[in-house]
Design a protein around this motif. Structure first.
Motif, PDB file in Angstrom:
ATOM      1  N   LYS A  42      18.896  -4.237  16.044  1.00  0.00           N
ATOM      2  CA  LYS A  42      19.115  -3.110  16.602  1.00  0.00           C
ATOM      3  C   LYS A  42      18.356  -1.606  15.774  1.00  0.00           C
ATOM      4  O   LYS A  42      18.054  -2.126  15.055  1.00  0.00           O
ATOM      5  N   CYS A  43      17.838  -0.990  16.875  1.00  0.00           N
ATOM      6  CA  CYS A  43      16.735  -0.338  16.545  1.00  0.00           C
ATOM      7  C   CYS A  43      18.221   1.116  16.381  1.00  0.00           C
ATOM      8  O   CYS A  43      19.399   1.500  16.870  1.00  0.00           O
ATOM      9  N   THR A  44      17.999   2.167  14.889  1.00  0.00           N
ATOM     10  CA  THR A  44      18.206   3.377  14.256  1.00  0.00           C
ATOM     11  C   THR A  44      17.229   4.022  14.440  1.00  0.00           C
ATOM     12  O   THR A  44      15.904   4.149  14.452  1.00  0.00           O
ATOM     13  N   ALA A  45      17.786   5.299  14.151  1.00  0.00           N
ATOM     14  CA  ALA A  45      16.606   6.382  13.924  1.00  0.00           C
ATOM     15  C   ALA A  45      16.953   6.484  12.358  1.00  0.00           C
ATOM     16  O   ALA A  45      17.344   6.201  11.692  1.00  0.00           O
ATOM     17  N   ASN A  46      15.416   6.618  12.559  1.00  0.00           N
ATOM     18  CA  ASN A  46      14.974   6.554  10.639  1.00  0.00           C
ATOM     19  C   ASN A  46      15.165   7.599  10.122  1.00  0.00           C
ATOM     20  O   ASN A  46      14.611   8.853   9.642  1.00  0.00           O
ATOM     21  N   THR A  47      16.521   8.001   9.263  1.00  0.00           N
ATOM     22  CA  THR A  47      16.586   8.727   8.618  1.00  0.00           C
ATOM     23  C   THR A  47      16.005   9.531   7.204  1.00  0.00           C
ATOM     24  O   THR A  47      16.184  10.567   6.822  1.00  0.00           O
ATOM     25  N   ALA A  48      15.331   8.473   6.404  1.00  0.00           N
ATOM     26  CA  ALA A  48      15.128   8.609   5.818  1.00  0.00           C
ATOM     27  C   ALA A  48      13.663   8.998   5.979  1.00  0.00           C
ATOM     28  O   ALA A  48      13.565   9.925   4.424  1.00  0.00           O
ATOM     29  N   GLN A  49      13.167   9.018   6.633  1.00  0.00           N
ATOM     30  CA  GLN A  49      11.986   9.857   6.852  1.00  0.00           C
ATOM     31  C   GLN A  49      11.912  10.992   6.614  1.00  0.00           C
ATOM     32  O   GLN A  49      12.979  12.267   7.047  1.00  0.00           O
ATOM     33  N   SER A  50      10.441  11.648   5.527  1.00  0.00           N
ATOM     34  CA  SER A  50      10.913  13.689   5.215  1.00  0.00           C
ATOM     35  C   SER A  50       9.825  14.232   6.216  1.00  0.00           C
ATOM     36  O   SER A  50       9.912  15.099   6.215  1.00  0.00           O
ATOM     37  N   LYS A  51       8.621  12.784   6.138  1.00  0.00           N
ATOM     38  CA  LYS A  51       7.431  13.735   6.748  1.00  0.00           C
ATOM     39  C   LYS A  51       7.717  13.479   7.945  1.00  0.00           C
ATOM     40  O   LYS A  51       8.112  13.050   8.841  1.00  0.00           O
ATOM     41  N   ASP A  52       6.832  15.111   8.118  1.00  0.00           N
ATOM     42  CA  ASP A  52       6.078  15.883   9.601  1.00  0.00           C
ATOM     43  C   ASP A  52       5.780  14.614  10.679  1.00  0.00           C
ATOM     44  O   ASP A  52       5.115  14.776  10.254  1.00  0.00           O
ATOM     45  N   SER A  53       6.499  13.275  10.719  1.00  0.00           N
ATOM     46  CA  SER A  53       5.918  12.637  11.936  1.00  0.00           C
ATOM     47  C   SER A  53       6.578  12.109  13.476  1.00  0.00           C
ATOM     48  O   SER A  53       7.825  12.229  13.044  1.00  0.00           O
ATOM     49  N   TYR A  54       5.129  12.127  14.035  1.00  0.00           N
ATOM     50  CA  TYR A  54       6.124  11.755  15.046  1.00  0.00           C
ATOM     51  C   TYR A  54       5.924  10.202  15.783  1.00  0.00           C
ATOM     52  O   TYR A  54       5.519  10.310  16.586  1.00  0.00           O
ATOM     53  N   ARG A  55       4.586   9.923  14.639  1.00  0.00           N
ATOM     54  CA  ARG A  55       5.162   8.060  14.955  1.00  0.00           C
ATOM     55  C   ARG A  55       6.078   6.982  14.509  1.00  0.00           C
ATOM     56  O   ARG A  55       6.802   7.616  14.333  1.00  0.00           O
ATOM     57  N   THR A  56       5.681   6.487  15.879  1.00  0.00           N
ATOM     58  CA  THR A  56       7.489   5.151  15.913  1.00  0.00           C
ATOM     59  C   THR A  56       7.490   5.190  14.925  1.00  0.00           C
ATOM     60  O   THR A  56       8.670   4.272  14.877  1.00  0.00           O
ATOM     61  N   GLU A  57       6.580   4.024  14.037  1.00  0.00           N
ATOM     62  CA  GLU A  57       6.896   3.536  12.275  1.00  0.00           C
ATOM     63  C   GLU A  57       8.236   4.584  11.886  1.00  0.00           C
ATOM     64  O   GLU A  57       8.493   3.457  11.072  1.00  0.00           O
ATOM     65  N   ASP A  58       7.339   5.294  11.657  1.00  0.00           N
ATOM     66  CA  ASP A  58       8.222   6.332  10.826  1.00  0.00           C
ATOM     67  C   ASP A  58       9.681   7.300  11.128  1.00  0.00           C
ATOM     68  O   ASP A  58      10.568   7.702  10.550  1.00  0.00           O
ATOM     69  N   LEU A  59       9.256   7.831  12.707  1.00  0.00           N
ATOM     70  CA  LEU A  59      10.663   7.941  13.253  1.00  0.00           C
ATOM     71  C   LEU A  59      11.606   6.925  13.703  1.00  0.00           C
ATOM     72  O   LEU A  59      12.840   7.318  13.326  1.00  0.00           O
ATOM     73  N   TYR A  60      11.786   5.832  13.981  1.00  0.00           N
ATOM     74  CA  TYR A  60      12.791   4.668  14.350  1.00  0.00           C
ATOM     75  C   TYR A  60      12.595   3.650  13.427  1.00  0.00           C
ATOM     76  O   TYR A  60      11.575   3.410  12.637  1.00  0.00           O
TER      77      TYR A  60
END
Lengths: 330, 98
Positions: free
Chosen positions: A135-153
């Motif tokens: 299941k794909c979810t949004a990564n709520t733990a990510q803090s930095k302003d990144s638009y990389r998919t591996e950081d976002l999801y």
């Protein structure tokens, strides 16, 4: 190795021609003892999944039979049925099922049986079961302003390593997880975004390449004839370098006196480029040895290539045996 | 798997055998052996239609019954396979040693 008469095909400028003293291999009467005497095998290279070997002094019919058997009649395991409980990703069910079928599995087909056609349930002897639940979810733990998919999801790419094996019956004690799963861990199956989900039940069975290419145990299995190049006169100086450039690298060597010689014709592509240059085209005879087959077998991963070849020959033998048994009943 | 076409009227020396689920793989290899036998007048094979898994195998001889020739051919092909496996396996062993 004793010297033998090599039957040649001459690759001339505008035609392919059998050597004049060669009346064709089909004319000789069949004699098993002579076959055994003239037949030799030479293994050139053997790695985990790739192999190169020579069959020398064999009929093209046999060489071709072995090649065809490796491609389409040696069995392997592949995912055949996909039960889709949930698929909300953008890849369609049937495309997904097809992709999953093509994933090479490590399971050794010799340890399994063919599943009977009328069987509805698989047994531990003919079936491997897997699940894929992602299941794909949004990564709520990510803090930095990144638009990389591996950081976002989380789980935005589904890989073959996420397929989980579920032993049935006694399988858990017979096989290890590492023996049956996907050969490669990094095959991308699908890409997802938050809210997308895969919940699949996969069933792998034993099959042959004739039925579907996914069951073929080889990526390629091919043969070619050994090239033979002869120089008919001395070639030196600028002509020698020109001659060298007409062939694949390493085929023509230059001596210390600037004279060209044939170093190793084996890996020549037989491009016939020499015939473009009038000044040197009289200096070479290009040919191939008609009964020297260079086999190249590349395994998909379940069995090593030398085992695939042996299996192929054994299948031909079994065919003959079962037909003979049938004929003896007449 | 194996049946006779309707050539029962002709003598035993001429037969067409129909192999179910066989193709060029077996057809050509077997033809290659049988057509080179001493007593064989003609031997050939065909796959009449690519969508049908059938192979027709024709044998015409001077004296020996065609069935005998076919059996001999299959036996010889079996011997070829056995020899190939043995030779290949010993070569692999040799290669692994060096």
């Amino acid at each position: 190795m004793p010297k033998r008469d090599k039957p040649l095909v001459l690759l001339e400028e505008f035609r392919v021609k059998n050597a004049p003293e060669d009346y064709g291999m089909a004319d000789k009467k069949w004699n098993f003892k002579k076959f055994v005497k003239g037949f030799s095998i030479d293994i050139k290279r053997m790695e985990n999944s790739e192999m190169e070997f020579d069959l020398i002094g064999i009929q093209p019919a046999f060489a071709n039979a072995f090649r065809r058997l490796m491609l389409s009649e040696v069995p392997s395991m592949a995912i055949e049925k996909v039960m889709i409980k949930n698929n909300t990703s953008i890849i369609q069910d049937e495309v997904l099922a097809h992709r999953l079928g093509l994933i090479p599995l490590k399971a050794d087909p010799r340890l399994f049986e063919y599943r009977p056609e009328d069987a509805t349930e698989g047994t531990e002897f003919d079936t491997l079961e897997f699940t894929l639940k992602v299941k794909c979810t949004a990564n709520t733990a990510q803090s930095k302003d990144s638009y990389r998919t591996e950081d976002l999801y989380i789980n935005h790419s589904v890989y073959s390593s996420q397929i989980k094996w579920h032993p049935i019956g006694n399988q858990a004690s017979v096989y290890k997880e590492a023996d049956v799963g996907s050969v490669h861990d990094n095959i991308l199956i699908s890409k997802m975004r938050p809210g997308h989900e895969l919940d699949l039940h996969l069933v792998a069975v034993k099959g042959i390449g004739k039925d579907h290419a996914k069951f073929s145990p080889v990526a390629t299995a091919s043969y070619r004839l050994l090239p033979e190049i002869k120089l008919t006169r001395e070639v030196s100086g600028s002509q020698a370098t020109l001659l060298q450039s007409c062939f694949s690298p390493g085929v023509i060597g230059l001596g210390p006196d600037g004279k060209a010689f044939v170093r190793d014709a084996r890996y020549d592509t037989c491009s016939r480029n020499v015939y473009r240059y009038d000044e040197i085209k009289d200096a070479v005879i290009l040919s191939r040895v008609r009964d020297h087959f260079i086999f190249n077998v590349e395994s998909v991963g379940a069995m090593s290539p030398n085992i695939i070849f042996v299996e192929a020959v054994k299948i031909l033998k079994d065919k003959c045996k079962s037909l003979l048994d049938e004929l003896n009943k007449f | 798997m194996l049946s006779l076409a309707g050539d029962d009227e002709s003598s035993l020396t001429c037969r067409t055998y129909i192999f179910q689920d066989e193709s060029h793989t077996l057809g050509n290899a077997l033809k290659c052996i049988i057509s080179r036998y001493e007593d064989v007048q003609f031997c050939g094979y065909t796959v009449p239609h690519p969508a049908e898994a059938k192979m027709h195998f024709r044998i015409q001889t001077y004296e020996t019954p065609a069935l005998e020739i076919l059996k001999r051919g299959l036996k010889d092909l079996e011997k070829v396979c056995d020899h190939t496996v043995n030779l290949f396996e010993s070569e692999v062993k040799e290669f692994c040693k060096s």
